[in-house]
Design an enzyme around this catalytic site. Structure first.
Site, mmCIF file in Angstrom:
data_model
loop_
_atom_site.group_PDB
_atom_site.id
_atom_site.type_symbol
_atom_site.label_atom_id
_atom_site.label_comp_id
_atom_site.label_asym_id
_atom_site.label_seq_id
_atom_site.Cartn_x
_atom_site.Cartn_y
_atom_site.Cartn_z
ATOM 1 N N GLY A 11 0.825 -1.208 0.000
ATOM 2 C CA GLY A 11 0.000 0.000 0.000
ATOM 3 C C GLY A 11 0.858 1.255 0.000
ATOM 4 N N TYR A 153 -15.428 2.033 8.393
ATOM 5 C CA TYR A 153 -14.016 2.356 8.619
ATOM 6 C C TYR A 153 -13.788 2.825 10.057
ATOM 7 C CZ TYR A 153 -9.423 4.493 7.640
ATOM 8 O OH TYR A 153 -8.089 4.843 7.644
#
Ligand SMILES: NC(=O)c1ccc[n+]([C@@H]2O[C@H](COP(=O)([O-])OP(=O)(O)OC[C@H]3O[C@@H](n4cnc5c(N)ncnc54)[C@H](O)[C@@H]3O)[C@@H](O)[C@H]2O)c1
Length: 328
Positions: A11, A153
């Site tokens: 990432g 999230y």
């Protein structure tokens, strides 16, 4: 050699952590399932003999036997950084987000406990929700909508913090406290820099790409909402300092220079040399109005503060985007 295991290695932030750890002489084993990451981010790391990568889902049992460094060096630390982080992903892949910060946290905590390794989890300023206190100190508990579109999230990150801090406290076994996780929690504020995906949907790539292609800069709501943007080299320096320190309270890492989104859009136009007009879009639901870290803890306990200003950081990010998008 000190061996660390990292999830989300391919990432944006994870790959920069890999590079810094390798530079500091660690052996690094990394996994990523590429849901939002890319092998290209690991171009530098993959040249290093002290790095091993495996395409793997963090929600599956961790395959230690597939990694050579576990046999050689056991395990010194675990970085749990796998998790899509763009608001666009909250609508597209919410269950994957819920899974990786719940089940993935449990898997990685188990791994760290097994080897008595240090553990650090990527938490976020989003755990403060739409904050009622400003700037946000770590002892503020937050103002989060548990059933809104960002909940997949925000709430799973809060679960991750709860799981990690429970493991760190240890569970009573009779009159004694059982095994305790050697844990760190980093609360990351908006970060930007090279290796972000140009189409990622977060405000920095969105506005940069719009300015680069001469399109209007889209601003949700009036643009008076604030963010504090931290350049990625500053962020990963802070994260590794926290990991290496003995400081075990949650720690904000972010740049305390606060900008409205309209000010940020102007900085983007300046960096690109464009004069794109602003186009206002409807405000995003539950979008925090103000966001700014109090970094007293990081300054006091880690000797950390950010060094790279917005103009310089945007210039480096622009250079990277030109390469990624093959634009001169
Ligand atoms: N960038 C920011 O501003 C910011 C702010 C706060 C917190 N964070 C946190 O930092 C971490 C890294 O964020 P980022 O900005 O680099 O996002 P990113 O999307 O670039 O990186 C996340 C990585 O995790 C991988 N991943 C996701 N689910 C996975 C799974 N189940 N198994 C294996 N790999 C998986 C993705 O493929 C990707 O490579 C995340 O935990 C995020 O919540 C980031």
């Amino acid at each position: 050699m000190k061996h660390v295991f990292i999830t989300g290695a391919a990432g944006f932030i994870g790959s920069h952590i890999c590079d810094l750890l390798l530079k500091k002489g660690y052996a690094v084993s990394g996994i990523d399932n590429f849901i939002t990451g890319s092998k290209k981010n690991l171009a530098e790391a993959l040249k290093n003999k002290n790095f091993q990568f495996l395409e793997w889902d963090t929600c599956e049992p961790i395959p230690e036997k597939k990694f050579k460094f576990f046999k050689k060096h056991k395990l010194f630390g675990v970085f749990h950084f796998a998790c899509p982080a763009s608001p666009v992903d909250f609508a597209k892949i919410p269950f994957e987000i819920l899974a990786v910060d719940s089940l993935g946290t449990m898997r990685t905590v188990d791994l760290a406990m097994k080897y008595k390794a240090r553990y650090i989890v990527a938490s976020t300023s989003e755990i403060y929700g739409d904050p009622l206190e400003h700037p946000q100190k770590e002892d503020y508990w937050g103002n989060v909508n548990t059933i809104g579109p960002r909940a997949c999230y925000d709430e799973t990150k809060r679960f991750a913090e709860a799981y990690v801090s429970t493991a760190a406290r240890g569970v009573m076994k009779g009159n004694k406290v059982g095994k305790q996780l050697n844990a760190r929690i980093v609360r990351i504020f908006n970060t930007y820099g090279p290796r972000m995906r140009p189409n990622d949907g977060r405000v920095v790539p969105e506005l940069l790409v719009q300015a680069m292609s001469g399109k209007p800069l889209t601003v949700h709501g009036e643009g008076k909402q604030t963010r504090s943007f931290c350049y990625v080299s500053d962020l990963v320096d802070g994260i590794v300092r926290l990991f290496e320190s003995d400081f075990k309270q949650p720690c904000n890492i972010g740049n305390p220079t606060e900008n409205t989104i309209l000010e940020f859009a102007q900085a983007v136009n300046k960096a690109v040399g464009s004069s794109s007009p602003i186009q206002h879009l409807p405000a995003r639901e539950d979008d925090p109005r103000r966001r700014c870290p109090d970094i007293t803890r990081a300054k006091t306990h880690l000797g950390w503060s950010p060094k790279v200003g917005l103009d310089e950081g945007l210039r480096h990010t622009l250079e990277d985007f030109k390469k990624q998008l093959k634009v001169k």
